[in-house]
Design a protein around this motif. Sequence first.
Motif, PDB file in Angstrom:
ATOM      1  N   TYR A  36       3.819   3.631  -9.911  1.00 19.02           N
ATOM      2  CA  TYR A  36       3.288   2.204 -10.426  1.00 19.02           C
ATOM      3  C   TYR A  36       1.963   1.759 -10.008  1.00 19.02           C
ATOM      4  O   TYR A  36       1.547   2.288  -8.946  1.00 19.02           O
ATOM      5  CB  TYR A  36       4.262   1.366 -10.096  1.00 19.02           C
ATOM      6  CG  TYR A  36       5.877   1.319 -10.598  1.00 19.02           C
ATOM      7  CD1 TYR A  36       6.675   2.181 -10.009  1.00 19.02           C
ATOM      8  CD2 TYR A  36       6.009   0.595 -11.549  1.00 19.02           C
ATOM      9  CE1 TYR A  36       7.878   2.414 -10.465  1.00 19.02           C
ATOM     10  CE2 TYR A  36       7.474   0.880 -12.234  1.00 19.02           C
ATOM     11  CZ  TYR A  36       8.138   1.941 -11.757  1.00 19.02           C
ATOM     12  OH  TYR A  36       9.589   2.062 -12.139  1.00 19.02           O
ATOM     13  N   LEU A  46       4.138   0.415 -14.827  1.00 23.94           N
ATOM     14  CA  LEU A  46       4.566   1.763 -14.897  1.00 23.94           C
ATOM     15  C   LEU A  46       3.535   2.839 -15.438  1.00 23.94           C
ATOM     16  O   LEU A  46       3.061   2.445 -16.431  1.00 23.94           O
ATOM     17  CB  LEU A  46       5.913   2.221 -15.581  1.00 23.94           C
ATOM     18  CG  LEU A  46       6.577   3.507 -15.720  1.00 23.94           C
ATOM     19  CD1 LEU A  46       6.973   3.799 -14.363  1.00 23.94           C
ATOM     20  CD2 LEU A  46       7.462   3.572 -16.866  1.00 23.94           C
ATOM     21  N   TYR A  49       6.535   8.531 -15.025  1.00 24.29           N
ATOM     22  CA  TYR A  49       7.740   8.751 -14.851  1.00 24.29           C
ATOM     23  C   TYR A  49       8.392  10.351 -15.005  1.00 24.29           C
ATOM     24  O   TYR A  49       7.266  11.058 -15.341  1.00 24.29           O
ATOM     25  CB  TYR A  49       8.619   8.125 -16.183  1.00 24.29           C
ATOM     26  CG  TYR A  49       8.163   8.461 -17.475  1.00 24.29           C
ATOM     27  CD1 TYR A  49       6.900   7.931 -18.361  1.00 24.29           C
ATOM     28  CD2 TYR A  49       9.102   9.383 -18.122  1.00 24.29           C
ATOM     29  CE1 TYR A  49       6.881   8.365 -19.428  1.00 24.29           C
ATOM     30  CE2 TYR A  49       8.819  10.090 -19.395  1.00 24.29           C
ATOM     31  CZ  TYR A  49       7.576   9.513 -19.886  1.00 24.29           C
ATOM     32  OH  TYR A  49       7.328  10.054 -21.190  1.00 24.29           O
ATOM     33  N   GLU A  55       2.889   7.147 -19.210  1.00 18.20           N
ATOM     34  CA  GLU A  55       3.278   6.327 -20.039  1.00 18.20           C
ATOM     35  C   GLU A  55       2.069   6.121 -21.186  1.00 18.20           C
ATOM     36  O   GLU A  55       0.938   6.646 -20.849  1.00 18.20           O
ATOM     37  CB  GLU A  55       3.119   4.650 -19.505  1.00 18.20           C
ATOM     38  CG  GLU A  55       4.678   4.271 -18.610  1.00 18.20           C
ATOM     39  CD  GLU A  55       5.427   4.087 -19.575  1.00 18.20           C
ATOM     40  OE1 GLU A  55       6.473   5.055 -19.887  1.00 18.20           O
ATOM     41  OE2 GLU A  55       5.624   2.905 -20.027  1.00 18.20           O
ATOM     42  N   GLN A  89       8.556   5.542  -6.549  1.00 15.95           N
ATOM     43  CA  GLN A  89       9.829   5.222  -6.594  1.00 15.95           C
ATOM     44  C   GLN A  89      10.636   6.287  -7.174  1.00 15.95           C
ATOM     45  O   GLN A  89      10.446   6.937  -8.201  1.00 15.95           O
ATOM     46  CB  GLN A  89      10.033   4.181  -7.487  1.00 15.95           C
ATOM     47  CG  GLN A  89      11.401   3.710  -8.112  1.00 15.95           C
ATOM     48  CD  GLN A  89      11.682   3.511  -9.368  1.00 15.95           C
ATOM     49  OE1 GLN A  89      10.811   3.097 -10.464  1.00 15.95           O
ATOM     50  NE2 GLN A  89      12.839   3.487  -9.696  1.00 15.95           N
ATOM     51  N   TYR A  91      14.500   7.482  -8.462  1.00 13.43           N
ATOM     52  CA  TYR A  91      15.721   6.809  -9.241  1.00 13.43           C
ATOM     53  C   TYR A  91      16.827   8.026  -9.398  1.00 13.43           C
ATOM     54  O   TYR A  91      17.469   7.849 -10.184  1.00 13.43           O
ATOM     55  CB  TYR A  91      15.294   6.283 -10.394  1.00 13.43           C
ATOM     56  CG  TYR A  91      14.444   7.041 -11.483  1.00 13.43           C
ATOM     57  CD1 TYR A  91      13.028   6.952 -11.246  1.00 13.43           C
ATOM     58  CD2 TYR A  91      14.797   7.652 -12.580  1.00 13.43           C
ATOM     59  CE1 TYR A  91      12.348   7.910 -12.083  1.00 13.43           C
ATOM     60  CE2 TYR A  91      14.033   8.269 -13.528  1.00 13.43           C
ATOM     61  CZ  TYR A  91      12.751   8.344 -13.140  1.00 13.43           C
ATOM     62  OH  TYR A  91      12.018   9.163 -14.229  1.00 13.43           O
TER      63      TYR A  91
ATOM     64  N   TRP B 103      21.167   6.271 -15.066  1.00 15.71           N
ATOM     65  CA  TRP B 103      20.446   6.799 -14.103  1.00 15.71           C
ATOM     66  C   TRP B 103      18.894   6.988 -14.615  1.00 15.71           C
ATOM     67  O   TRP B 103      18.209   7.451 -13.695  1.00 15.71           O
ATOM     68  CB  TRP B 103      20.924   8.359 -14.190  1.00 15.71           C
ATOM     69  CG  TRP B 103      21.340   8.873 -15.635  1.00 15.71           C
ATOM     70  CD1 TRP B 103      22.074   9.072 -16.468  1.00 15.71           C
ATOM     71  CD2 TRP B 103      19.852   9.420 -16.600  1.00 15.71           C
ATOM     72  NE1 TRP B 103      21.755   9.683 -17.684  1.00 15.71           N
ATOM     73  CE2 TRP B 103      20.716  10.167 -17.819  1.00 15.71           C
ATOM     74  CE3 TRP B 103      18.763   9.674 -16.313  1.00 15.71           C
ATOM     75  CZ2 TRP B 103      19.782  10.343 -18.852  1.00 15.71           C
ATOM     76  CZ3 TRP B 103      17.816  10.062 -17.358  1.00 15.71           C
ATOM     77  CH2 TRP B 103      18.553  10.462 -18.549  1.00 15.71           C
ATOM     78  N   LEU B 105      16.601   4.974 -14.181  1.00 14.95           N
ATOM     79  CA  LEU B 105      16.114   3.604 -13.510  1.00 14.95           C
ATOM     80  C   LEU B 105      14.494   3.540 -13.225  1.00 14.95           C
ATOM     81  O   LEU B 105      14.039   3.196 -12.073  1.00 14.95           O
ATOM     82  CB  LEU B 105      16.887   3.248 -12.281  1.00 14.95           C
ATOM     83  CG  LEU B 105      18.454   2.877 -12.493  1.00 14.95           C
ATOM     84  CD1 LEU B 105      19.042   3.027 -11.296  1.00 14.95           C
ATOM     85  CD2 LEU B 105      18.561   1.998 -13.239  1.00 14.95           C
ATOM     86  N   ARG B 106      13.698   3.825 -14.499  1.00 18.12           N
ATOM     87  CA  ARG B 106      12.264   3.536 -14.137  1.00 18.12           C
ATOM     88  C   ARG B 106      11.986   2.310 -14.849  1.00 18.12           C
ATOM     89  O   ARG B 106      12.496   1.722 -15.882  1.00 18.12           O
ATOM     90  CB  ARG B 106      11.535   4.633 -15.155  1.00 18.12           C
ATOM     91  CG  ARG B 106      12.072   4.997 -16.421  1.00 18.12           C
ATOM     92  CD  ARG B 106      11.058   6.132 -16.887  1.00 18.12           C
ATOM     93  NE  ARG B 106      11.895   6.856 -18.190  1.00 18.12           N
ATOM     94  CZ  ARG B 106      11.551   7.118 -19.279  1.00 18.12           C
ATOM     95  NH1 ARG B 106      10.424   6.856 -19.481  1.00 18.12           N
ATOM     96  NH2 ARG B 106      12.282   7.884 -20.089  1.00 18.12           N
ATOM     97  N   PHE B 107      11.059   1.376 -14.446  1.00 13.14           N
ATOM     98  CA  PHE B 107      10.972   0.339 -14.865  1.00 13.14           C
ATOM     99  C   PHE B 107       9.894  -0.119 -15.788  1.00 13.14           C
ATOM    100  O   PHE B 107       8.439  -0.234 -15.085  1.00 13.14           O
ATOM    101  CB  PHE B 107      10.974  -0.804 -13.806  1.00 13.14           C
ATOM    102  CG  PHE B 107      12.021  -0.817 -12.677  1.00 13.14           C
ATOM    103  CD1 PHE B 107      11.843  -0.119 -11.530  1.00 13.14           C
ATOM    104  CD2 PHE B 107      13.281  -0.895 -13.144  1.00 13.14           C
ATOM    105  CE1 PHE B 107      12.888   0.071 -10.736  1.00 13.14           C
ATOM    106  CE2 PHE B 107      14.350  -0.777 -12.259  1.00 13.14           C
ATOM    107  CZ  PHE B 107      14.214  -0.140 -10.955  1.00 13.14           C
TER     108      PHE B 107
END
Lengths: 106, 120
Positions: A36, A46, A49, A55, A89, A91, B103, B105-107
């Motif tokens: 981010y 974001l 990912y 993105e 981050q 996840y 699962w 969980l990217r924002f």
Amino acid sequence: DIQMTQSPSTLSASLGDRVTMTCRASQGVSNSLAWYQQKPGRAPKLLIYKASGLETWVPPRFSGSGSGTEFSLTITSLQPDDFATYYCQQYYDGVTFGQGTKVEIK
Amino acid sequence: QVQMQESGPGLVKPSETLSLTCTVSSGSINSFYWNWIRLSPGRGLEWIGYISYSGATKYNPSLKGRVTFSVDTSKNQFSLTLKSVTAADTAVYYCARAGIVEWDLRFDSWGQGTLVSLSS
């Protein structure tokens, strides 16, 4: 809990520089890793990912790589709009963030 | 592009309960996982947890049972309640949207954030 460690905490660079920052996970997170960008007074946005997926708004000078426990974010030619704080981050198991890398003007 | 906006009191007394609401516009709250995240100088970015449109929840264990989420699909809103607040709960609170599976969980969308401070 999976801990995320970013380095460096602060990165001083000039316009046009190539910069790379790293993110280490305390255990493997596969490619469940996001990056981010945050500017003062704004919400994080974001950038990347699945470790390397950009993105749609992100310029191609940004790239992400890595898998497992070691990840990196590279900006190939630093632009004025890129001075910000960058967070990684995971996840893979819940959610945890790194403490951030602030990119500042040298 | 979905828009998200947090609302709630900016000041809370120690030991009392913090309540915030996130209103989702330009998009439906149906599908997706809806999250609360906070940012403080001491803790950095901390994920509080999520609620799905159907009411499934997952909380960060660090909040030790103090947090509860709810969702109101008729109003396109979801809410956070945090009990027994202390100075450590002073932060900017964000609501954020994650993926359509638990699962992922990217924002990808965030509210602008709301500062919550403790008042004596």
